[in-house]
Design a protein around this motif. Structure first.
Motif: not given
Length: 715
Positions: A458-487
């Motif tokens: 998924t891609v939903v907005g600048y700097g929102l990679g981690l925020a977009s994981s908040s709902a889907v992460a608890p639904m997975f049996s293993q950890r999810v990874v989020s990406i974010m640039g320093d910008g």
């Protein structure tokens, strides 16, 4: 920044009567200075990024006038700067990329528009809609309508653009309302000329400061003021805006001999429409059209009386409104019906695409259909029958000149990009832990979603990679990874994603790609930039910020160390440590590094000093030709060549001259336990006596080995 404008900004000092020649963005900058602005701010983003770059290079001119210039942390911060104009007679301009930037800024924009402004407030938008865009395809028009912000879409020539900047401030002050001025990519890079005026020092500035603050509860967005503000918008500000637009003739009428039809168009489409009319023999090279034109340099609000006047006596009008919904077309229909004009047939999306950019080909086809429907006897039907054939013939000729179809060329990471090896490591990590859900983000790293990596769900907005994981992460049996640039970290990732993840104790993995700049928008500096930072700025360490917020598991890994990155990813995905786990992938943007190193190397060579650089290659005799290195790296410097072995027909991998010696190819090959065919060579310039001696010895040994091998083969 991506480019220096030190030479071009000299034109910004031109005075009254002098003729400016240059690019659209430089013309906008000159218009701002001629308008007497007190402050300018913004956030970078195509196609408007270089406005901030120009202003940065023009710091001496701004200082002389007392103009305050500041780049904001994000678009919301830039929009909030307009608060300076609410209570004080301060003219100010801010800038960003639309529509995504306007979405980020919308909260501040709504409040500024509701309160109203005393000093002129201008928002310069890079309207990134169409074939060259890299973002979601929406228009700024809806936000202008929602918040009652007037929207200018100037005819793309420098004189009109400059006039619209200056009159935009006047319109803002006449109606106490902020004004948007949208510039398409072609307008930003357009070259032309206009007659200058003198630059104006602002009434109040850093040199001539305000003495007393002003308090007015009427501009505070609390009841009952907010209700009064809404009423004032409709009853006072809108009529004032319409009056100014009408009296100052901001929209333009161009008469034509074929008065039974007409074209109503957004100002930004004027050049494309004129070129299409010329193709049909209905306009000349100087812009004289046989078809009457009503050019909307102001696309919101519209003037019903001007619409009615233009359409009266016409059988049909074609509305050229790029994108959807068709706000302008609907408003024109409504204005005509209210004026009891039921004789003019309004045509728009019936012959033009509902969505997408109105390119020359699109407009030419739409105009042809419109004229065939509305003027069957008024134009040469043989001429109207030609456009489709002409376009097809041109495409055919282009294909013949090329000799073969042009292969698709999707965007990708630059040669030596420090983000490429991180995604190579992620691909390798998936072999150990299985497929991973990856919440991607906006930035250069979005290219990871393309081949050869295809990483990112998924891609939903600048700097929102981690925020977009908040709902889907608890639904997975293993950890999810989020990406974010320093910008993205500084844009809004710190507050929307990291702070909340720490507060909620989310068990997640975040990779922060620390390349040192806001690279995708032109390599502007950010709070964590380390190299070449401007004087007076302070570097803020991302790791320090993370730890101060309570992130306990933080690892910093050099981006190019693929093996170390793979091991760290495996640890982050499997460790029993709870909470947020952050990996900082540290590697300077290669484009900026090469710009910096090139200058440093040139200075060292000129001084007679030794300069060494690395190059990588592939031993053709050892290469197996399985192409795993390309599939796991995708670096543009990796390509194929004919196999030198006459007994082998498959091509082998080679490294071309674009290689910058980052070492990713060799690192990936080693981490993936591929093949030993990669080698590293050191290119030494201005070598010392020891280097020359060692080089002679190496050459001597190689020659002896070659003679020995040849002798053995002959024996």
């Amino acid at each position: 920044m991506e480019k220096t404008y030190k030479q071009e900004v000299a034109a910004l000092t031109m005075g009254s009567g002098q003729v400016f020649h240059g690019e659209g963005i430089l013309a906008v900058t000159k218009a701002l200075l001629q308008s007497g602005v007190s402050y300018i701010g913004g956030y970078q983003g195509a196609p408007i990024s270089h406005l901030l770059d120009v202003l940065g290079d023009a710091s001496e001119i701004l200082d002389e006038l007392g103009v305050h210039f500041e780049t904001a942390a994000n678009e919301a911060g830039a929009a909030a700067m307009l608060a300076a104009s609410i209570s004080y007679p301060l003219r100010g301009a801010v800038s960003w990329k639309s529509i995504v930037g306007t979405n980020v800024a919308s909260d501040a924009l709504s409040n500024v528009a509701s309160a109203g402004v005393k000093g002129g407030a201008l928002i310069v938008l890079g309207e990134d809609y169409g074939e060259g865009a890299s973002i979601i395809q929406e228009r700024s028009h809806a936000i202008a309508m929602k918040s009652q912000i007037w929207l200018l879409d100037p005819r793309p020539n420098l004189s009109t653009i400059v006039d619209m900047v200056e009159q935009g401030f006047q319109l803002s002050e006449a109606s106490n309302t902020p004004v948007m001025l949208q510039l398409r990519i072609r307008a930003c890079h357009l070259h032309g000329s206009f007659v200058c005026k003198d630059n104006r020092a602002p009434k109040f500035s850093r040199k001539k400061q305000l003495k007393q603050p002003v308090f007015n509860f009427g501009v505070i967005p609390l009841p009952p003021s907010n209700y009064e503000q809404e009423k004032h918008k409709v009853e006072a500000r809108l009529p004032a805006a319409l009056k100014f637009i009408r009296e100052q003739n901001l929209n333009e009428f161009f008469d034509g001999s074929k008065r039974e039809v007409g074209l109503i168009l957004q100002g930004g489409l004027y050049n494309t429409v004129l070129r299409s009319l010329q193709q049909l023999g209905l306009a000349d090279a100087f812009g004289i059209s046989s078809i009457p034109l009503y050019v909307l340099n102001v696309t919101y609000p519209l003037l019903p009386d001007e619409i009615t006047r233009f359409c009266t006596g016409k059988r049909a009008v074609l509305v050229l409104e790029e994108g959807q919904p068709n706000f302008i077309e609907d408003a024109i229909n409504a204005a005509l019906r209210r004026a009891d004009n039921n004789n003019t047939f309004v045509i728009g999306k019936e012959v033009l695409p509902v969505a997408g950019e109105y390119t020359g080909e699109v407009v030419l086809r739409g105009l042809t259909q419109f004229l065939q429907l509305s003027m069957p006897d008024g134009v040469d039907q043989a001429v109207l029958a030609q456009p489709g054939d002409t376009i097809s013939e041109t495409k055919k000729q282009a294909a013949e000149l090329l000799g073969q179809p042009v292969p698709p060329r999707p965007p990708g990471f630059c040669v030596g990009c420090p983000e490429r090896p991180v995604f190579s490591a992620l691909k390798l990590a998936e072999k150990d832990v299985g497929k991973i859900h990856i919440s991607a983000d906006i930035g250069c790293h979005t290219f990871s979603t393309l081949a050869p990596f295809n990483l990112g769900n998924t891609v939903v907005g600048y700097g929102l990679g981690l925020a977009s994981s908040s709902a889907v992460a608890p639904m997975f049996s293993q950890r999810v990874v989020s990406i974010m640039g320093d910008g993205g970290f500084w844009h809004q990732g710190l507050t929307t994603g990291i702070a909340n993840a720490v507060f909620q104790n989310d068990d997640s993995v975040l990779i922060i790609l620390q390349n040192g700049y806001s690279s995708a928008t032109g390599a502007q500096q950010i709070p964590s930039s380390r190299n070449g930072i401007a004087s007076g700025t302070t570097t803020i360490g991302i790791k320090d910020v993370l730890q101060s917020m309570g992130v306990q598991w933080v690892r910093t890994v050099t981006s190019f160390e693929v093996g170390a990155m793979q091991a760290t990813l495996n640890e982050a995905l499997t460790t029993p440590h709870p909470g947020l786990k952050v990996i900082i992938a540290d590697g300077e943007c290669q484009l900026e590094k090469q710009r910096r190193v090139r200058v440093e190397n040139a200075q060292q060579l000129a001084a007679g000093q030794q300069v060494t650089r690395s190059r990588f290659g592939v031993d053709a005799d050892l290469c197996t030709g399985d192409r795993s290195c390309i599939r796991l790296s995708g670096c543009p410097s990796l390509t194929l060549k004919d196999n030198p072995d006459p007994l082998r027909t498959d091509p082998v991998t080679t490294v071309n001259n674009s290689c910058v010696g980052c070492g990713t190819c060799g690192e990936v090959a080693h981490a993936a336990t591929l093949c030993p065919s990669f080698y590293q060579a050191e290119i030494v310039r201005n070598p010392g006596w020891l280097d020359r001696t060692l080089d002679r010895l190496r050459r001597s040994v190689i020659k002896r080995l070659q003679r020995s091998t040849t002798a053995g083969e002959n024996a």
